[in-house]
Design an enzyme around this catalytic site. Structure first.
Site, PDB file in Angstrom:
ATOM      1  N   HIS A 161     -63.823 -92.882 -83.738  1.00 29.70           N
ATOM      2  CA  HIS A 161     -62.414 -92.564 -83.949  1.00 29.70           C
ATOM      3  C   HIS A 161     -61.501 -93.280 -82.955  1.00 29.70           C
ATOM      4  CE1 HIS A 161     -59.768 -89.054 -85.614  1.00 29.70           C
ATOM      5  NE2 HIS A 161     -59.119 -90.186 -85.600  1.00 29.70           N
ATOM      6  N   TYR A 209     -60.144 -83.228 -86.557  1.00 30.25           N
ATOM      7  CA  TYR A 209     -59.054 -82.638 -87.333  1.00 30.25           C
ATOM      8  C   TYR A 209     -59.269 -81.126 -87.449  1.00 30.25           C
ATOM      9  CZ  TYR A 209     -58.028 -87.424 -88.910  1.00 30.25           C
ATOM     10  OH  TYR A 209     -57.736 -88.767 -88.980  1.00 30.25           O
TER      11      TYR A 209
END
Length: 268
Positions: free
Chosen positions: A205, A138
């Protein structure tokens, strides 16, 4: 995103009469939170206002919200508030029934506003939301740095989850990389950016088809044994991958996207 995390997790009940819909919640103009949603331009604040006003199933006592920007919910009478807790898998760890996804805190969806994002995060903690979720990818680590700075001095209140296994190429393309060296390096970098000694929940992820899930989970198990992470999880994995991963090392959590538009997890 914050709005996805908070709204898709809510067991929304129908209300009537309904004239329109905001984030999947039927809209009544008399509801102060919906009026605030219309006035707010920041997604995290909009999402938390909806949680505050429209859903009480995860809050045992309706919170007393201080007056802010001229808005006060007349139904709040100073009751104590206590967010419900849920057990995280078979770990015995208790986390808040609602978690706060932090991806949108650092400008992923529009202009960055650190002051408002920090206030949103702190307000979530004040309301008993202790499960914060971020990821290395992110904003290329900026999100983890922001979250780490925001929880400084309040670490004992927070169950922090972050993720590894996605990398960005020099051209900007994001791909899965579950190689052992990548996982270990990502963990060390996340610890440094977050400013913590241990990550509570560390996810893969995305699943890298080039690397056997047993090998990736073996590295996660090593990170647990060395004390760098407490629990391991995976994100966006199918049933068979989930079973193989869990046989290698106990999984604490599976994170999958779920929304009115994305229903794959329901069909798995």
């Amino acid at each position: 995103s914050v709005s996805n995390w908070l709204t898709t997790a809510l067991p929304v009940r129908p209300v009537a009469p309904a004239t329109s819909t905001v984030f999947g919640v039927a809209d009544r103009s008399a509801v102060p939170a919906v009026q605030a949603v219309r006035a707010s331009t920041h997604a995290p604040i909009r999402a938390l206002l909806l949680v505050r006003d429209m859903d009480r199933s995860s809050i045992e006592y309706y919170p007393s919200i201080p007056k802010r920007d001229g808005l006060r919910e007349s139904r709040t009478r100073g009751y104590d508030r206590r967010m419900k807790q849920r057990k995280l898998g078979n770990t015995g760890e208790q986390v808040s029934a609602l978690g706060l996804g932090c991806m949108g805190m650092v400008g992923w969806y529009g202009q960055r506003d650190d002051a408002e994002a920090r206030a949103t995060l702190h307000r979530a903690l004040d309301l008993g939301i202790n499960h914060l979720d971020t990821a290395a990818v992110y904003q290329d680590g900026a999100n983890e740095r922001f979250v780490g700075e925001a929880i400084r001095g309040r670490r004992d209140e927070v169950f922090i989850a972050t993720k590894c296994g996605l990398v960005r190429s020099p051209e900007g393309r994001i791909t899965a990389d579950n190689q052992a060296a990548t996982i270990r390096r990502s963990c060390d970098e996340s610890l440094q950016r977050l400013g913590v000694e241990q990550i509570d929940l560390f996810y893969l992820h995305r699943i890298d088809p080039r690397v056997a899930i047993e090998d990736s989970m073996g590295v996660m198990a090593d990170l647990v044994r060395t004390g760098k992470i407490r629990f391991a999880g995976i994100s966006e994995a199918g049933p068979e991958t989930l079973r193989r991963a869990h046989r290698t090392h106990p999984l604490a959590a599976l994170q999958s996207e779920l929304s009115p538009w994305t229903r794959n997890a329901c069909r798995a």
